[in-house]
Write an enzyme that holds these catalytic residues in place. Sequence first.
Site, short mmCIF file in Angstrom:
data_model
loop_
_atom_site.label_atom_id
_atom_site.label_comp_id
_atom_site.label_asym_id
_atom_site.label_seq_id
_atom_site.Cartn_x
_atom_site.Cartn_y
_atom_site.Cartn_z
N ARG A 25 0.82 -1.21 0.00
CA ARG A 25 0.00 0.00 0.00
C ARG A 25 0.86 1.27 0.00
NH1 ARG A 25 -5.08 -1.91 3.81
NH2 ARG A 25 -6.37 -2.58 2.05
N LYS B 90 -16.97 -16.63 3.54
CA LYS B 90 -18.43 -16.61 3.65
C LYS B 90 -19.17 -16.08 2.43
CE LYS B 90 -18.67 -15.82 8.61
NZ LYS B 90 -18.69 -14.60 9.44
N GLY C 110 -7.76 -8.44 0.76
CA GLY C 110 -6.56 -8.45 1.60
C GLY C 110 -5.84 -9.79 1.59
N GLY D 18 -12.78 -4.42 1.00
CA GLY D 18 -14.20 -4.05 0.93
C GLY D 18 -14.50 -3.13 -0.24
P1 ADP Z 1 -10.10 -11.51 1.08
O1 ADP Z 1 -9.52 -10.93 2.35
O2 ADP Z 1 -9.05 -11.74 0.05
O3 ADP Z 1 -11.30 -10.76 0.59
P2 ADP Z 1 -11.74 -13.35 2.51
O4 ADP Z 1 -11.56 -12.55 3.75
O5 ADP Z 1 -13.05 -13.38 1.87
O6 ADP Z 1 -10.62 -12.98 1.44
O7 ADP Z 1 -11.40 -14.87 2.79
C1 ADP Z 1 -10.23 -15.28 3.40
C2 ADP Z 1 -10.54 -16.24 4.50
O8 ADP Z 1 -11.26 -17.37 4.03
C3 ADP Z 1 -9.27 -16.77 5.11
O9 ADP Z 1 -9.25 -16.42 6.48
C4 ADP Z 1 -9.40 -18.27 4.93
O10 ADP Z 1 -8.90 -18.98 6.03
C5 ADP Z 1 -10.89 -18.48 4.79
N1 ADP Z 1 -11.18 -19.75 4.14
C6 ADP Z 1 -10.92 -20.12 2.88
N2 ADP Z 1 -11.29 -21.39 2.66
C7 ADP Z 1 -11.83 -21.84 3.82
C8 ADP Z 1 -12.39 -23.09 4.24
N3 ADP Z 1 -12.49 -24.12 3.41
N4 ADP Z 1 -12.83 -23.19 5.51
C9 ADP Z 1 -12.73 -22.14 6.35
N5 ADP Z 1 -12.21 -20.94 6.03
C10 ADP Z 1 -11.76 -20.79 4.78
#
Ligand code: ADP
Length: 394
Positions: A37, A198, A351, A374
């Site tokens: 960043r 999620k 992130g 976000g």
């Molecule tokens: P970003 O920060 O890139 O937007 P997210 O916050 O949506 O990504 O997702 C990242 C999270 O998703 C990580 O903490 C990862 O551990 C979790 N994750 C990915 N696959 C699984 C899984 N199969 N079960 C539980 N958590 C998961």
Amino acid sequence: MRKQTVRDIEIERQRVLVRVDFNVPLDEEGVILDDLRIRSALPTIEYLREQRAKVILCAHLGRPKGKIVESLRLAPIARRLAELQDAPVASAPDCIGAEVEAAVAALGEGEVLLLENLRFHPEEEANDHAFARQLAALADLYVNDAFGVAHRAHASTEGVARLLPAVAGLLMEKETEYLDRIIAEPERPLGAIIGGAKIADKLGVLRTLLAKTDVLIIGGGMANTFLKAQGHAVGDSLVEDGQLEAARALIDEAAQRSVRLLLPIDVVVADRFAADARHKTVPVDQVPDGWRILDVGERSVATYSEALRSCRTVVWNGPLGVAEFPQFARGSATLARFLAGLDAVTIVGGGETAAMVRETGLAERFDHISTGGGAFLEYLEGRELPGIAALRDG
Ligand code: ADP
Ligand code: MG
């Protein structure tokens, strides 16, 4: 984004207040773990210095919740910025008030001052008008280069933009140009990979992407809810029972729109949620009781790659597995290697996703790694971001 940028207005020798996103990850000792960043803000800062502007940077770090938190001071960031730009960066003890005004008055042409963490004041996140006026009083012009906070209507992103001539920085311009290549007229076929924890966090973006993409790949924890919606047993995996209906609706809509929706066909299951858990790869209809899905399997990544091979544009948000644990990062790493070699415009955001791609050492081979989480998702959804809306129309 149809907004004016720093190139569209007279900047020479002006005092310019620049909102940057320096919200970098730190370890317990306050060491900067990833300076993406800070680096990403350099083009705007350099441009302003070349114009002999007096550059007043403002930023936040972490969640001090309106109070001074010693470990969240910006001094280490000022030091890193000084190294990166190879020129001194002055630090102010606060972001408003008499001492700050004096520091601004002492600033020479082409010099840079970094104000203290904006979020030490509760007025920042409250978008308090009087606070925004105090920020505005420091400068002649305002530049917003903080794409990562553009979805927040805070005093330093929205309030102040109403009080000074306000334009976008070069990072803001680049971020929105790449995202416009997905939401406006993408070079097709367009592929999207959505993973992460999620569905609830990403329902909006999933719906928008369904209307635009040719190939939509679902991985990560959220795929479990889709698998369950299709009748598979998912053991102790993370599942959102409240989203089963939404998952079914998305599957139906994909079929109606002839979007190729791909779910995992095999998964890596673990006997507990831990970096050193016992694990094995199984087909999605054979997840044992008491086990949990922590990554997609090799065959899944192979089908994803096959579906993406002809795509001209690919956007990726959300890891395919628990990438924080090396043994469950393989699905994501394999897909990252495939995308790095693909002849398409490749855009990564979020992130954890950006961190994971940087971890593979292949970041340079992607066209764009967004600094937004976000904000990236909201922009992709087609929403108007308040920090952008408040800037001068182009
Ligand atoms: P970003 O920060 O890139 O937007 P997210 O916050 O949506 O990504 O997702 C990242 C999270 O998703 C990580 O903490 C990862 O551990 C979790 N994750 C990915 N696959 C699984 C899984 N199969 N079960 C539980 N958590 C998961
Ligand atoms: Mg995240």
